[in-house]
Design an enzyme around this catalytic site. Sequence first.
Site, short mmCIF file in Angstrom:
data_model
loop_
_atom_site.label_atom_id
_atom_site.label_comp_id
_atom_site.label_asym_id
_atom_site.label_seq_id
_atom_site.Cartn_x
_atom_site.Cartn_y
_atom_site.Cartn_z
N ASP A 203 3.21 -5.95 11.75
CA ASP A 203 2.42 -4.88 11.10
C ASP A 203 3.09 -3.53 11.37
OD1 ASP A 203 -1.12 -3.88 11.08
OD2 ASP A 203 0.53 -3.54 9.68
N ASN B 181 0.82 -1.21 0.00
CA ASN B 181 0.00 0.00 0.00
C ASN B 181 0.86 1.26 0.00
OD1 ASN B 181 0.80 -0.66 2.64
ND2 ASN B 181 -0.92 0.46 3.55
N PHE C 284 -3.73 5.68 11.59
CA PHE C 284 -3.58 4.42 12.32
C PHE C 284 -2.18 3.86 12.10
CE2 PHE C 284 -7.86 3.70 13.67
CZ PHE C 284 -8.71 4.17 12.68
#
Lengths: 325, 200, 424
Positions: free
Chosen positions: C303, C92, C321
Amino acid sequence: MNDASERTWTRKDLVGIEELSRDEIELVLDTAPQFVAVSARDSGIKKVPVLQGRLVVTWFYEPSTRTRSSFELAAKRLSADTLSISASTSSLVKGESLHDTLANIEAMHSDIVVIRHRYAGAAQILAERHDSHIINAGDGRHEHPTQALLDALTMRDRIRAVRKDPEAGLDGVRVAIIGDISHSRVARSNIWCLTKLGAEVVLCGPRTLLPPRVDEMGVEVTTDLKEAISRADIIYALRIQLERQQRCLFPSLREYIRLFRIDSTSIQAAPEHALVMHPGPINRDLELAADLADGPRSVILEQVANGVAVRMAIMHLLINSGVET
Amino acid sequence: MTPPESSHVEETVVMTAEAVAEACRRIAQEVVVANEDMAEVVLLGILRRGRPLADRLAKLIHELTGVAPQVGSLATTLYRDDMRSGMRPLKHGYGKTHFEFPINNKTVVLVDDVIAAGRTVRAALDEVMDYGRPTRIQLACLIDRGGRELPIQPDYLGWSVSGAPADHVSVQLMETDGQDIVLLERAAKESENERDDASP
Amino acid sequence: MSLLIKNGHLIDPASNRSETADVLIRGKRIEAIGKNLDGDKVLDASGCIVCPGLVDIHVHFREPGYETKETIESGCRAAARGGFTSVVTMPNTDPPIDDAGLVEFVYRRAHEVGCVNVYPAACATKGRAGQEMTEMAELKAVGAVAVTDDGSDIDSSWVLRRVLEYADMCGLVYLAHCEDRSLSEEGVMNEGYNSTRLGLPGMPKAMEESRVDRNVRLAELTGARLHIQHISTAGSVAIIRDAKTRGVRVTCETAPHYFTLTDDALADFGTNAKMNPPLREAVDVAAIKQGLADGTIDCIATDHAPHTITDKDVEFQLAPFGVVGLETALALTLAELVESGVLTIERALALLTCAPAALLGLAAGRLSEGGPADVTVLDPNAEHAVDPKAFASLARNTPLAGRTVRGQVRATVREGKVVYRSDE
């Protein structure tokens, strides 16, 4: 030539291949050659009076030049009168139901109605409720019986020539059908026809274009082109439609071509004698490379010629077998 | 072509093998006499038994003249007039129409084993005309069975047989049946007057 | 010239080894593992654990497009400092990694940096828009190790079904970010008592669980492989446990913050504790630990999601986030799972080495003679406070600043080269 004198045709309609027996299929294939000869008369009239005075109506909801022309030509060569109705001219657009439209056609004393419709089952429900002889020219993704019959005739003629055996059938012949199986009525009819004639069928395409549990139709399934064609006697390429890419069924034409196109590179995996077939119209260089479509392995033009003869044979059998309507 | 099953059949020999051979020789001579230039003559045998007869005639004509006329086959199945009425189930014929020569400006001699009603010959004429325009068409038959329904007569005839409509003339040839013989099968009982089965 | 890692306690979960042993490295490969070996250059690992270089199958290196947050280079350095020698990068970026050229770009950059092994995951759909599939056969051919739209779920079940089928055909696994955004839309933290108390919109657990369930069912329908990313709730663990007993080809991962913190950590509105999925509740932390213990959860993945101080220095509602994780993962694993007795150290290290490597077929996560010399030396007892300013990452966004932890990486070796060495 097989003496077909003892076999009879007993069906009012030709709706699909799934319900036909091997004998019935072979009766059609054995009846067709005499009609091939009619179309091949070079100095004479390409006509026989078999359906003289009869009316054949072609009723096509979906546009189609080639199949419709083939049926009309077949009817004309049998000396029938023809009438064509298409969705845009039919009263369907005005909201008339399927049954009402056919009843109106029958009021003109049609003998045969050839119907192509975008929804599966259309030919069958009409055949059950009406007296006309119905020929299914393609109903949704379900069946396209005349295509499968002309394909089988083409394959049989070639096998007989290669083996120098005028009685040879398709038993044990291996046919690889490549492409969008999921949306293909041609594939379904061919699967029924070939398996009933004793051929081996292997299907190949992207996982997303293979229908669920299709192996239960008695075929092998693979997503690997090389594996599919490695022992094939016949390679049958199906047309790929761009709309499928937009429905997320494969990422791009480019990738489809890399993995599934039949071209001079991928054909190396096939035996030397393997023939190439396509129901048409061909997307040149998409599912089938132009040089293969035109090359010595291709029997595509024979398919077209046989198409007229097979359709003549079917109309002859439907009308002249004395089947009560 | 089987006789009605319920009847008691009485068989008479109408032509022996020698008689058949003699008839063929005579027909061949007549064809030669009637046609100046045998190179312009072609023979079309009406399937099934007309073809072997035509082949025999071609051979005999060759012996007589040194010229062998070309021979082809005519199936006539697609020209039958009883098809349209759908009156009986299709017979799917014996083989295909096949000849590898043009017929324009030729003399076409149609050859058949038996003529009865004449409808088969009519179908043969329609079919030949769809292939081209011969100068003239002639007809050679081994047997005339009688029972004409159309004004058609053979130009060359082997033998004439008269009999009741229910009687059946059976022609057998070496090439198709293993022997040359023509039989008349008489029904001993009166049976229904069926459509004449002997008219192919 | 050889490198000898001496006197350490060798743990290689892949071969079930846990014993004192030396590792002799020559060139890029391990030449020998055994006792009392000799080498030219010696790295003394007394009192340390010597294990395979750690493997993290879920990191965001932000390059191309967001190089202020992290670059491939700084991300690799952070990985090395955390004891990781192999990472799988998420696509992304901007532009997103949805074509072969961009996959090759990541490989090339990582090769230029020459620090740790970087394996790019590629997008499952073009532009991560969830509409058209990427050319997966080609992406696999140039080295993509998985496909994912991470950051987003694929909303259309029709599309996801086709993605699963097509990926399976190409031999790729789909990594699933499970989130129903229509449930979580405005939410910025777990929906529960704390969100009510703090007056912040919540993200209910159902936002994740409903999609875990749906994705599992599509995997079952298609027979394809599915890997669920960053699970955070007890419900998700239960769904996956059940699916596995039914034979569905599903695997999953969790991140260290989900077995360490609850949404109590947000009491001071600290944006460094804001991530997606959000920190949950004690019952979920317990279920995650149980899932790790009983094998329902197949591996740990950080992550690692870097953001600049400026990005995060805004109102809680507006902050992006994400938290970094590469440089704290090992310490949290040791503290929360090993010290507390949930897992043995061997099992815990498996979840950070051979287990994630096996999921994606990476040649990593194990110590074997002749294998790549990717080795981590760690001191399990070294106590220290988490100091974000010492991070090798460009980013500082961790909720653990100042937290006392035990366990520190002393050295990280990749392809025989020491890519990180601690000072103490």
